[in-house]
Design an enzyme around this catalytic site. Sequence first.
Site, PDB file in Angstrom:
ATOM      1  N   HIS A   1      64.935   7.669  -7.359  1.00 35.94           N
ATOM      2  CA  HIS A   1      65.378   6.330  -6.940  1.00 35.94           C
ATOM      3  C   HIS A   1      65.415   6.272  -5.419  1.00 35.94           C
ATOM      4  O   HIS A   1      66.470   6.295  -4.821  1.00 35.94           O
ATOM      5  CB  HIS A   1      66.794   6.037  -7.480  1.00 35.94           C
TER       6      HIS A   1
ATOM      7  N   THR B   1      65.421  -0.242 -10.465  1.00 37.06           N
ATOM      8  CA  THR B   1      64.204  -0.996 -10.792  1.00 37.06           C
ATOM      9  C   THR B   1      64.497  -2.472 -11.091  1.00 37.06           C
ATOM     10  O   THR B   1      63.741  -3.359 -10.672  1.00 37.06           O
ATOM     11  CB  THR B   1      63.467  -0.337 -11.981  1.00 37.06           C
TER      12      THR B   1
ATOM     13  N   VAL C   1      43.865   1.394  -2.181  1.00 31.63           N
ATOM     14  CA  VAL C   1      43.837   0.562  -0.966  1.00 31.63           C
ATOM     15  C   VAL C   1      44.134   1.475   0.216  1.00 31.63           C
ATOM     16  O   VAL C   1      45.182   2.132   0.264  1.00 31.63           O
ATOM     17  CB  VAL C   1      44.837  -0.603  -1.074  1.00 31.63           C
TER      18      VAL C   1
ATOM     19  N   ALA D   1      66.834   2.376 -17.903  1.00 30.94           N
ATOM     20  CA  ALA D   1      68.205   1.886 -17.660  1.00 30.94           C
ATOM     21  C   ALA D   1      68.157   0.793 -16.592  1.00 30.94           C
ATOM     22  O   ALA D   1      67.594   0.997 -15.518  1.00 30.94           O
ATOM     23  CB  ALA D   1      69.101   3.033 -17.198  1.00 30.94           C
TER      24      ALA D   1
HETATM   25  P1  FAD Z   1      55.837   2.591  -9.191  1.00 35.54           P
HETATM   26  O1  FAD Z   1      56.249   2.366 -10.608  1.00 35.54           O
HETATM   27  O2  FAD Z   1      56.015   3.913  -8.613  1.00 35.54           O
HETATM   28  O3  FAD Z   1      54.342   2.088  -9.025  1.00 35.54           O
HETATM   29  C1  FAD Z   1      53.661   2.159  -7.806  1.00 35.54           C
HETATM   30  C2  FAD Z   1      52.165   2.266  -8.082  1.00 35.54           C
HETATM   31  O4  FAD Z   1      51.459   2.011  -6.861  1.00 35.54           O
HETATM   32  C3  FAD Z   1      51.721   3.643  -8.555  1.00 35.54           C
HETATM   33  O5  FAD Z   1      51.065   3.538  -9.792  1.00 35.54           O
HETATM   34  C4  FAD Z   1      50.780   4.130  -7.458  1.00 35.54           C
HETATM   35  O6  FAD Z   1      49.682   4.874  -7.939  1.00 35.54           O
HETATM   36  C5  FAD Z   1      50.306   2.821  -6.832  1.00 35.54           C
HETATM   37  N1  FAD Z   1      49.876   2.969  -5.436  1.00 35.54           N
HETATM   38  C6  FAD Z   1      50.547   3.569  -4.422  1.00 35.54           C
HETATM   39  N2  FAD Z   1      49.836   3.475  -3.278  1.00 35.54           N
HETATM   40  C7  FAD Z   1      48.678   2.836  -3.575  1.00 35.54           C
HETATM   41  C8  FAD Z   1      47.534   2.457  -2.807  1.00 35.54           C
HETATM   42  N3  FAD Z   1      47.463   2.701  -1.500  1.00 35.54           N
HETATM   43  N4  FAD Z   1      46.500   1.811  -3.441  1.00 35.54           N
HETATM   44  C9  FAD Z   1      46.588   1.525  -4.767  1.00 35.54           C
HETATM   45  N5  FAD Z   1      47.653   1.874  -5.540  1.00 35.54           N
HETATM   46  C10 FAD Z   1      48.692   2.510  -4.942  1.00 35.54           C
HETATM   47  N6  FAD Z   1      64.417   3.571 -12.710  1.00 35.54           N
HETATM   48  C11 FAD Z   1      65.418   2.811 -13.227  1.00 35.54           C
HETATM   49  O7  FAD Z   1      65.764   1.770 -12.652  1.00 35.54           O
HETATM   50  N7  FAD Z   1      66.031   3.165 -14.391  1.00 35.54           N
HETATM   51  C12 FAD Z   1      65.730   4.317 -15.044  1.00 35.54           C
HETATM   52  O8  FAD Z   1      66.304   4.609 -16.094  1.00 35.54           O
HETATM   53  C13 FAD Z   1      64.714   5.146 -14.497  1.00 35.54           C
HETATM   54  N8  FAD Z   1      64.374   6.293 -15.109  1.00 35.54           N
HETATM   55  C14 FAD Z   1      63.324   7.023 -14.643  1.00 35.54           C
HETATM   56  C15 FAD Z   1      62.948   8.178 -15.354  1.00 35.54           C
HETATM   57  C16 FAD Z   1      61.799   8.870 -14.986  1.00 35.54           C
HETATM   58  C17 FAD Z   1      61.398  10.108 -15.744  1.00 35.54           C
HETATM   59  C18 FAD Z   1      61.006   8.398 -13.890  1.00 35.54           C
HETATM   60  C19 FAD Z   1      59.717   9.096 -13.517  1.00 35.54           C
HETATM   61  C20 FAD Z   1      61.403   7.279 -13.155  1.00 35.54           C
HETATM   62  C21 FAD Z   1      62.562   6.589 -13.513  1.00 35.54           C
HETATM   63  N9  FAD Z   1      63.006   5.447 -12.826  1.00 35.54           N
HETATM   64  C22 FAD Z   1      64.037   4.710 -13.319  1.00 35.54           C
HETATM   65  C23 FAD Z   1      62.336   4.972 -11.609  1.00 35.54           C
HETATM   66  C24 FAD Z   1      61.391   3.800 -11.933  1.00 35.54           C
HETATM   67  O9  FAD Z   1      60.352   4.228 -12.756  1.00 35.54           O
HETATM   68  C25 FAD Z   1      60.890   3.218 -10.615  1.00 35.54           C
HETATM   69  O10 FAD Z   1      62.026   2.703  -9.931  1.00 35.54           O
HETATM   70  C26 FAD Z   1      59.901   2.075 -10.818  1.00 35.54           C
HETATM   71  O11 FAD Z   1      58.784   2.463 -11.573  1.00 35.54           O
HETATM   72  C27 FAD Z   1      59.437   1.568  -9.443  1.00 35.54           C
HETATM   73  O12 FAD Z   1      58.495   0.537  -9.619  1.00 35.54           O
HETATM   74  P2  FAD Z   1      57.406   0.212  -8.506  1.00 35.54           P
HETATM   75  O13 FAD Z   1      56.491  -0.786  -9.081  1.00 35.54           O
HETATM   76  O14 FAD Z   1      58.097  -0.124  -7.239  1.00 35.54           O
HETATM   77  O15 FAD Z   1      56.668   1.597  -8.207  1.00 35.54           O
END
Ligand code: FAD
Length: 513
Positions: free
Chosen positions: A448, A494, A240, A137
């Site tokens: 979130h 997101t 990292v 979403a």
């Molecule tokens: P993430 O996707 O969490 O990625 C971060 C990555 O960094 C991870 O893979 C982690 O392993 C890696 N990492 C962390 N620390 C280190 C390190 N020190 N060294 C190397 N790698 C590292 N959001 C919405 O907006 N709409 C939705 O409908 C929605 N539905 C969701 C439903 C579910 C079931 C889930 C689980 C989540 C949902 N979300 C939704 C949330 C959404 O998935 C996250 O907001 C989004 O993925 C965040 O993106 P990001 O890249 O910031 O972090």
Amino acid sequence: MPRSPRAGFPADVDVAIVGSGPAGAAYARVLSERAPQLRLAVFEAGPLISDPPGTHVKNIADTARRARAQRDSEGPRPLVEAASTDTMDDYATDRARLQRPGTFLLPNGPQGDGDTGMPAAAMSSNVGGMGAHWTGACPRPGDAEVIGFLPELGAWLDEAERLLDVSAEVLADAPFADEVRKRLSVALDHDRAGDRQVQAMPMAVRRAADGRLLWCGADTVFGDVTRDNPRFELFSEALVTRVVLEEDGQCVRGVRVRDLRTGTEHEVAARYVVVAGDSLRTPQLLHASGVRPAALGRHLNDQPQLVYAVRMRDLPDLPPAAGGGVGVSASSGVAWVPYTDAHPYHGQVMQLDASPVPLEDDDLAPGSVVGLGWFCAKELRAEDRIAFRDDEMDGYGMPAMELHYRLTETDLAAIDGARTEILRAAEALGEPLDDTPPLLFPAGASLHYQGTVRMGDIDDGASVCDPNSQVWGVRGLFVAGNGVIPTATACNPTLTSVALAVGGARGIAAAES
Ligand code: FAD
């Protein structure tokens, strides 16, 4: 997925990106398009679970392979092998520590003397991050959710919609979706401005040529331009452990990476480091690196979430299926009740192909059971924070986290308002599935989390990074993800965090041109 042997980490790159979720992927994509001369490396702690890298697990047709991809994402605390692969299963339970497939819980989530803590605080560790497990979403923020000091936010959101392949049309004609929107509109739209009225939810979902729905994740954000970029590399199982700074602490020098396959540590020089490790682990890595501005880990906010379910009454006859056949999957047909300042919550109304609670009569028309999820904006407080331990390590050997978190009187009032609105919406749609009232999920369940590396327009100690996402006072160090969002939002975050990543990446590209 077989582990390919690793040739080794590079000695130096231009930009080191930590984390391969949608935010980290957005940096790789924008830089591949706008500054193809730069050498980019993404370091991801979790394993590669799908192909192309970052592909959503829902797009893996084989159930056993999908379950394996989920278990592999659950870091140090995987679910049992036989766990359901559907994130909506068990959704409406009142279990305090509900672990969704593809995620793992912070071990000490409930900690914090006198605080409610955050029992359901969760993470994913895999290429693609939570973006390989999410619902997709992608609403735009409105009213006070909008970050007022960013004149280019609208353009960055446009770009984020392109990168995530967002469309409000793709699920809009699911069975009964039109009827759901009509009924909600009659009940809720009387005092809402045009663009904040009930509408189809913009979704990061697309329809393949064969009619299948495909969920977009980091793979979509990376896109072919990143995958084909000869100066781009992605390293999985590469944690990292430290951002390395120049001696004066005012400029980045690179990153220290632990190869989780061998346990060996390497230093990779970089002129820019982007930490996109989620809202919990991004501030954790900064803390571990000695970058500890006063606002680090503070203003932690999760969206208190209420859920309810109804069965639609007086179903209209369905028109014949449109060409391509719009089927109903676990979350097709999603309506959006936008946040407004007068209604500081956000409704996500999802038509389900099965009931979240067992019903006596299971002869259900697909799409006629409707799950209502209302997310509230949390009052922002510096006291809501992650405390990092220097004397205790987590499963990855990083500083252990304790969450201090409390709902305030203002939050409880917002939750009451949301409860009234969800009941009004439910009444308009049909009959409740059972006699339990709307359920308030435990803190953390929204997934979130925001604010922990928040952006500010001035360096007054209340923010971690500037409007370009660069950490105040540390040249070349950028932060990304939901933790950067400084406003109290109720909408799914997101799209906004990818938009902020677009802004940061464009800033780097402009500085390098
Ligand atoms: P993430 O996707 O969490 O990625 C971060 C990555 O960094 C991870 O893979 C982690 O392993 C890696 N990492 C962390 N620390 C280190 C390190 N020190 N060294 C190397 N790698 C590292 N959001 C919405 O907006 N709409 C939705 O409908 C929605 N539905 C969701 C439903 C579910 C079931 C889930 C689980 C989540 C949902 N979300 C939704 C949330 C959404 O998935 C996250 O907001 C989004 O993925 C965040 O993106 P990001 O890249 O910031 O972090």
